[in-house]
Design a protein around this motif. Structure first.
Motif, PDB file in Angstrom:
ATOM      1  N   VAL A 112       0.836  -1.189   0.000  1.00 47.14           N
ATOM      2  CA  VAL A 112       0.000   0.000   0.000  1.00 47.14           C
ATOM      3  C   VAL A 112       0.877   1.248   0.000  1.00 47.14           C
ATOM      4  CG1 VAL A 112      -1.658   1.284   1.380  1.00 47.14           C
ATOM      5  CG2 VAL A 112      -1.882  -1.183   1.161  1.00 47.14           C
ATOM      6  N   ARG A 113       1.918   1.216   0.840  1.00 49.31           N
ATOM      7  CA  ARG A 113       2.749   2.411   0.955  1.00 49.31           C
ATOM      8  C   ARG A 113       3.577   2.642  -0.305  1.00 49.31           C
ATOM      9  NH1 ARG A 113       5.609   1.702   6.461  1.00 49.31           N
ATOM     10  NH2 ARG A 113       5.247  -0.507   6.187  1.00 49.31           N
ATOM     11  N   PHE A 115       2.715   1.640  -3.236  1.00 51.39           N
ATOM     12  CA  PHE A 115       1.734   2.012  -4.251  1.00 51.39           C
ATOM     13  C   PHE A 115       1.445   3.511  -4.188  1.00 51.39           C
ATOM     14  CE2 PHE A 115      -2.969   2.467  -4.857  1.00 51.39           C
ATOM     15  CZ  PHE A 115      -2.938   2.477  -6.234  1.00 51.39           C
ATOM     16  N   GLY A 116       1.330   4.027  -2.955  1.00 55.78           N
ATOM     17  CA  GLY A 116       1.127   5.462  -2.796  1.00 55.78           C
ATOM     18  C   GLY A 116       2.222   6.251  -3.504  1.00 55.78           C
ATOM     19  N   TRP A 117       3.463   5.793  -3.373  1.00 52.85           N
ATOM     20  CA  TRP A 117       4.565   6.494  -4.022  1.00 52.85           C
ATOM     21  C   TRP A 117       4.578   6.284  -5.522  1.00 52.85           C
ATOM     22  CZ3 TRP A 117       6.591  10.546  -2.117  1.00 52.85           C
ATOM     23  CH2 TRP A 117       6.646  10.692  -0.736  1.00 52.85           C
ATOM     24  N   MET A 118       4.096   5.109  -5.976  1.00 53.16           N
ATOM     25  CA  MET A 118       3.992   4.909  -7.428  1.00 53.16           C
ATOM     26  C   MET A 118       3.087   5.974  -8.025  1.00 53.16           C
ATOM     27  SD  MET A 118       3.563   0.778  -7.614  1.00 53.16           S
ATOM     28  CE  MET A 118       3.430   0.588  -9.385  1.00 53.16           C
ATOM     29  N   VAL A 119       1.997   6.269  -7.306  1.00 53.42           N
ATOM     30  CA  VAL A 119       1.062   7.287  -7.787  1.00 53.42           C
ATOM     31  C   VAL A 119       1.699   8.676  -7.698  1.00 53.42           C
ATOM     32  CG1 VAL A 119      -1.189   8.339  -7.390  1.00 53.42           C
ATOM     33  CG2 VAL A 119      -0.895   5.888  -7.051  1.00 53.42           C
ATOM     34  N   LEU A 120       2.348   8.943  -6.552  1.00 58.25           N
ATOM     35  CA  LEU A 120       2.905  10.281  -6.335  1.00 58.25           C
ATOM     36  C   LEU A 120       4.087  10.597  -7.254  1.00 58.25           C
ATOM     37  CD1 LEU A 120       2.845  10.450  -2.466  1.00 58.25           C
ATOM     38  CD2 LEU A 120       2.022  12.247  -3.972  1.00 58.25           C
ATOM     39  N   LEU A 126       1.730  13.905  -8.332  1.00 59.89           N
ATOM     40  CA  LEU A 126       1.682  15.138  -7.549  1.00 59.89           C
ATOM     41  C   LEU A 126       3.071  15.757  -7.360  1.00 59.89           C
ATOM     42  CD1 LEU A 126      -0.853  16.369  -6.406  1.00 59.89           C
ATOM     43  CD2 LEU A 126      -0.266  15.410  -4.170  1.00 59.89           C
ATOM     44  N   ILE A 152      13.290   7.000  -1.899  1.00 58.79           N
ATOM     45  CA  ILE A 152      12.172   7.756  -1.320  1.00 58.79           C
ATOM     46  C   ILE A 152      11.190   6.795  -0.658  1.00 58.79           C
ATOM     47  CG2 ILE A 152      10.155   9.200  -1.865  1.00 58.79           C
ATOM     48  CD1 ILE A 152      11.806  10.529  -4.049  1.00 58.79           C
ATOM     49  N   GLY A 153      10.881   5.694  -1.347  1.00 59.92           N
ATOM     50  CA  GLY A 153       9.940   4.724  -0.805  1.00 59.92           C
ATOM     51  C   GLY A 153      10.486   3.996   0.407  1.00 59.92           C
ATOM     52  N   TYR A 156      10.715   6.219   3.486  1.00 59.58           N
ATOM     53  CA  TYR A 156       9.354   6.421   3.948  1.00 59.58           C
ATOM     54  C   TYR A 156       8.897   5.244   4.808  1.00 59.58           C
ATOM     55  CZ  TYR A 156       4.331   6.498   3.819  1.00 59.58           C
ATOM     56  OH  TYR A 156       3.026   6.463   4.185  1.00 59.58           O
TER      57      TYR A 156
ATOM     58  N   TYR B  17       5.581  14.069   4.970  1.00 59.72           N
ATOM     59  CA  TYR B  17       6.103  12.988   4.129  1.00 59.72           C
ATOM     60  C   TYR B  17       5.475  11.654   4.523  1.00 59.72           C
ATOM     61  CZ  TYR B  17      10.088   9.876   2.729  1.00 59.72           C
ATOM     62  OH  TYR B  17      10.898   8.893   2.238  1.00 59.72           O
ATOM     63  N   LEU B  18       5.254  11.462   5.839  1.00 61.89           N
ATOM     64  CA  LEU B  18       4.667  10.212   6.312  1.00 61.89           C
ATOM     65  C   LEU B  18       3.180  10.098   5.976  1.00 61.89           C
ATOM     66  CD1 LEU B  18       6.325   9.734   9.820  1.00 61.89           C
ATOM     67  CD2 LEU B  18       6.683   8.373   7.777  1.00 61.89           C
ATOM     68  N   PRO B  21       1.391   9.909   1.238  1.00 58.20           N
ATOM     69  CA  PRO B  21       0.954   8.780   0.413  1.00 58.20           C
ATOM     70  C   PRO B  21      -0.382   8.200   0.864  1.00 58.20           C
ATOM     71  CG  PRO B  21       3.227   8.506   1.053  1.00 58.20           C
ATOM     72  CD  PRO B  21       2.705   9.663   1.829  1.00 58.20           C
ATOM     73  N   LEU B  22      -0.614   8.195   2.172  1.00 55.11           N
ATOM     74  CA  LEU B  22      -1.861   7.628   2.666  1.00 55.11           C
ATOM     75  C   LEU B  22      -3.047   8.490   2.236  1.00 55.11           C
ATOM     76  CD1 LEU B  22      -0.731   6.575   6.267  1.00 55.11           C
ATOM     77  CD2 LEU B  22      -0.525   5.332   4.127  1.00 55.11           C
ATOM     78  N   VAL B  24      -3.115  10.463  -0.358  1.00 55.07           N
ATOM     79  CA  VAL B  24      -3.267  10.334  -1.800  1.00 55.07           C
ATOM     80  C   VAL B  24      -4.057   9.068  -2.154  1.00 55.07           C
ATOM     81  CG1 VAL B  24      -2.009   9.859  -3.930  1.00 55.07           C
ATOM     82  CG2 VAL B  24      -1.259  11.680  -2.416  1.00 55.07           C
ATOM     83  N   ILE B  25      -3.738   7.968  -1.471  1.00 54.93           N
ATOM     84  CA  ILE B  25      -4.431   6.710  -1.781  1.00 54.93           C
ATOM     85  C   ILE B  25      -5.917   6.814  -1.447  1.00 54.93           C
ATOM     86  CG2 ILE B  25      -4.682   4.310  -1.100  1.00 54.93           C
ATOM     87  CD1 ILE B  25      -1.644   4.254  -0.750  1.00 54.93           C
ATOM     88  N   LEU B  36      -6.695   6.226 -12.340  1.00 56.37           N
ATOM     89  CA  LEU B  36      -6.364   6.774 -11.038  1.00 56.37           C
ATOM     90  C   LEU B  36      -6.128   8.275 -11.146  1.00 56.37           C
ATOM     91  CD1 LEU B  36      -6.131   5.080  -8.528  1.00 56.37           C
ATOM     92  CD2 LEU B  36      -3.677   5.252  -8.720  1.00 56.37           C
ATOM     93  N   MET B 219      -2.656  -7.982  -3.994  1.00 58.32           N
ATOM     94  CA  MET B 219      -2.436  -6.593  -4.399  1.00 58.32           C
ATOM     95  C   MET B 219      -1.088  -6.442  -5.091  1.00 58.32           C
ATOM     96  SD  MET B 219      -3.733  -4.633  -1.032  1.00 58.32           S
ATOM     97  CE  MET B 219      -3.193  -3.036  -1.583  1.00 58.32           C
ATOM     98  N   VAL B 223      -0.781  -4.933  -8.757  1.00 60.85           N
ATOM     99  CA  VAL B 223      -0.272  -3.581  -8.917  1.00 60.85           C
ATOM    100  C   VAL B 223       0.943  -3.545  -9.846  1.00 60.85           C
ATOM    101  CG1 VAL B 223       1.471  -3.150  -7.134  1.00 60.85           C
ATOM    102  CG2 VAL B 223      -0.369  -1.530  -7.459  1.00 60.85           C
ATOM    103  N   SER B 235      -6.457  -0.573  -0.867  1.00 55.93           N
ATOM    104  CA  SER B 235      -5.453   0.085  -0.036  1.00 55.93           C
ATOM    105  C   SER B 235      -6.111   0.977   1.000  1.00 55.93           C
ATOM    106  CB  SER B 235      -4.514   0.919  -0.898  1.00 55.93           C
ATOM    107  OG  SER B 235      -3.952   0.127  -1.897  1.00 55.93           O
TER     108      SER B 235
END
Lengths: 279, 264
Positions: A112-113, A115-120, A126, A152-153, A156, B17-18, B21-22, B24-25, B36, B219, B223, B235
Motif C-alpha cells: 500500500v505504501r 503504491f502510494g509512491w507509485m502514484v505520487l 503530484l 524515497i519509498g 518512507y 512525508y509520512l 501517500p496515505l 493520496v491513496i 487513477l 495486491m 499492482v 489500499s
C-alpha cells in the motif's frame, strides 16, 4: 511442586520444537541444497557462481548502497523528528496525534505504501506537478525506475522505526545531566555532542540496525518502485524460486544474503555496545 | 534558536512525508474516473462496491484474516511459556534459545519464505494454508515475546511466590496471578503479531496460489501490471483499518511512549 528442570522442559518444549521443525529445518534444507548438485553430490559450484560473477557483485553493491543510504537518511530525518516530538512539542495531545501518525504507516502493508509512491512519483504525479508548478523543473523528473525513487519509498517505509527508538531513548534521558553540563559552563552544542548524543546512541543504533536489516532484504518496495530497471539481491532469490526453479542456486543466494545480513547486524550491535560503554 | 526552528521545519516536513501517500491513496480511491486521479475527480464509493462484488478479493480477505488470527493464536500459545522460561530460569543455552526465538526479527523474510517452499515441497506441505501458517507463526512470535518479557519482573515474581506460599498450585497461580499481570503485554504483542501477519508479502508470496491468496500478495501481483481505482480502494480499506486498530490500541494501552520524561 514439580522440579524446576521438568517445568523448564515443559515450558520450552513446544516453542523449541516448533522452531526446530519450521525454522531451523527449512533453513538447513536450503543450506544443504546450496552445497549439493542435482544428483546429491557435494559441490561449491553454486557459491563459486556467485563469487566469481561480476553481476552478483554489482547487484550486491546496489543493494547495500540503497540500504546504507536508506539508513543514513532515516537517521538524518528521523532524529530531528524524534527530538521535536520529545523536546519541543509541549501539547500532549498533539504529540499523541503525531505518534499515531508515525505508527499508522507501520501498520499498513509495504504494498500500500509503495503504491502510494507509485502514484505520487509518476510522470504526472503530484510530486512532478508540484516541482513544475514551483518552476523547479521544466520537464517531469523520472523517479520510478531510479534509485532515487526506491530510496524515497524505502526511507518512507523504514523511518518510523528510527523515530520510535530514538524518541524512546530521548524520553528516558534525565535532563538534569544536561543542566549539570550547562551549569559547568559547557555550551549547548558541546553538551549535545558529549552528553545527549551518547545517551541516545543505543536507541539510534538499534533503530538503525533494524532499518538496515530490513532494507537489505526488502523486496516489495524495490520491486514496485524499480519498474524492472533496478535489481536488488532479494529479487534474484525470488526469481530462482518462482520462475527458474533452481533451488540449489537459489539456496546459495539465500545463504549469502542471510550470512551478510547477520554479519552486518552483529557488527552494528558491537559498535552500539561500544558506544554504550563509552557513554 | 535557529537550530530549534530548523528542527521544527524538518520534523513537520517529515510528518507531511509520512502522511502524504496515505492521503493520496484514500483520495484516489474516491475518484469517479476509471483511471487513477489525484486530486479525485468527483466523489464516489463505487470502487469499494466493485471490490465486494469480486469473489477473489473476498476470499483473499477471508484467507488473510484467518491466517493472521491463527498465526497470532499459535504464537501467543508458544511465546507465553517461552517467555516464562526465559525470565524465570537460568540454564545452559539460555542466550542461544533467546536469540533463536528473536532471530526472525532480523532475518530476511524472502529467505524464510523460499526455505519453507522448498522444505514444504519435500513433505507435500507446499502452497497450502498450513505452510503459510507455520511461516507466519515463526515471524510473528518475536513480537509477542518482546512485549511479554519485560513484564516478567522480579516484583511480579514476588507475587507469584506469595501465591505459591499460600498454597496456590502452579496452574492456579498462573491463571489467577501471572496471566492478569502480563495480559497487557499479550494483548499489545498479539495486535502487533496480527498486523505483521496481515500485511506480509515477502513470506507469503512463495506459498500462495491464485486459489489460495492473501490480500497483500494479491495486491502485489495486481499492482505490478495494472494501477486503477480498485487497488486504491483495497489500499484505502487497509489504511482505515490500520488507523482504527491504532486508535483502539492507543485508548487501550496508550501508545504515547514518548512522554515518559519527568517534567521538571
Amino acid at each position: 511442586m514439580t522440579a524446576p528442570r521438568t517445568t523448564l522442559a515443559l515450558l520450552l518444549f513446544a516453542p523449541l520444537a516448533f522452531f526446530a521443525a519450521f525454522f531451523l529445518a527449512p533453513m538447513a534444507v536450503v543450506a544443504l541444497s546450496s552445497l549439493t548438485t542435482d544428483e546429491g553430490g557435494p559441490t561449491f559450484a553454486h557459491y563459486a557462481r556467485i563469487l566469481f560473477d561480476q553481476y552478483h557483485w554489482d547487484v550486491l553493491w546496489v543493494t547495500f548502497r540503497i540500504a546504507l543510504a536508506t539508513t543514513a537518511l532515516c537517521l538524518l530525518i528521523g532524529f530531528p523528528l524524534a527530538w521535536y516530538l520529545v523536546r519541543i512539542v509541549r501539547w500532549r495531545s498533539w504529540r499523541r496525534a503525531c505518534v499515531i501518525l508515525i505508527v499508522v504507516p507501520l501498520f499498513t502493508s509495504n504494498i500500500v505504501r509503495s503504491f502510494g509512491w507509485m502514484v505520487l512519483l509518476g510522470r504526472t504525479g503530484l510530486v512532478n506537478q508540484g516541482l513544475m508548478g514551483m518552476g523547479l523543473t521544466e520537464r517531469p523528473i523520472r523517479f520510478l525506475g531510479t534509485e532515487t525513487g526506491i530510496l524515497i519509498g524505502m526511507v518512507y517505509i523504514l523511518m518510523p522505526f528510527v523515530v520510535l527508538s530514538v524518541g524512546n531513548a530521548l524520553a528516558k534521558i534525565d535532563t538534569a545531566l544536561e543542566d549539570a553540563s550547562a551549569d559547568l559552563g559547557v555550551g549547548p552544542a558541546r553538551t549535545f555532542w558529549f552528553v545527549t548524543l551518547p545517551l541516545c546512541l543505543p536507541g539510534a543504533v538499534s533503530g538503525a540496525i533494524m532499518v538496515f536489516a530490513l532494507a537489505v532484504s526488502a523486496y516489495v518496495t524495490p520491486a514496485l518502485l524499480s519498474g524492472g530497471q533496478i535489481t536488488v539481491f532479494s529479487m534474484l532469490i525470488f526469481q530462482q524460486y518462482s520462475s527458474v526453479f533452481d533451488f540449489h542456486y537459489g539456496g546459495a543466494l539465500s545463504v549469502t544474503l542471510l550470512v551478510l545480513t547477520l554479519i552486518l547486524v552483529t557488527l552494528a550491535g558491537r559498535i552500539g555496545e561500544r558506544g554504550r560503554r563509552a557513554a | 534558536m535557529i537550530a530549534r526552528l530548523l528542527i521544527r521545519i524538518v520534523a513537520l516536513a517529515a510528518l507531511a512525508y509520512l502522511v502524504l501517500p496515505l492521503v493520496v491513496i484514500i483520495g484516489a480511491s474516491l475518484t469517479e474516473t476509471s483511471y487513477l486521479a489525484f486530486p479525485p475527480q468527483g466523489l464516489t464509493l463505487k470502487w469499494f462496491g466493485v471490490l465486494f462484488d469480486d469473489p477473489s478479493y473476498v476470499s483473499a480477505f477471508i484467507t488473510s484474516t484467518l491466517l493472521a488470527l491463527a498465526a497470532t493464536g499459535v504464537a501467543v500459545l508458544l511465546a507465553v511459556p517461552a517467555s516464562l522460561a526465559l525470565a524465570r530460569y537460568v540454564f545452559a543455552g539460555r542466550a542461544a534459545v533467546s536469540s533463536l526465538l528473536m532471530s526472525p526479527l532480523v532475518l530476511p523474510y524472502v529467505v524464510l519464505g523460499a526455505a519453507l517452499l522448498q522444505f514444504g515441497n519435500d513433505f507435500g506441505l507446499a502452497r497450502s494454508f498450513e505452510a503459510l501458517l507455520v511461516g507466519h507463526v515463526v515471524i510473528v512470535m518475536p513480537f509477542v515475546l518482546r512485549s511479554v518479557l519485560p513484564l516478567l519482573t522480579p516484583e511480579q515474581r514476588a507475587l507469584e511466590e506469595a501465591s505459591a506460599d499460600l498454597g496456590g498450585r502452579p496452574l492456579t497461580t498462573f491463571f489467577l496471578v501471572v496471566l492478569p499481570q502480563i495480559r497487557g503485554g499479550i494483548v499489545s504483542g498479539a495486535l502487533l503479531a496480527f498486523i505483521s501477519s496481515w500485511i506480509n508479502v515477502e513470506l507469503s508470496i512463495f506459498n500462495t496460489t491464485s486459489a489460495l491468496n492473501t490480500i497483500p500478495v494479491k495486491m502485489f501481483n495486481y499492482v505490478q501490471y495494472t494501477i486503477d481505482p480498485t487497488i486504491a480502494a483495497v489500499s484505502a480499506i487497509t489504511i482505515v483499518a490500520a488507523a482504527l486498530v491504532i486508535i483502539l490500541l492507543d485508548l487501550l494501552i496508550g501508545l504515547d511512549m514518548l512522554s515518559e520524561r519527568q517534567q521538571p
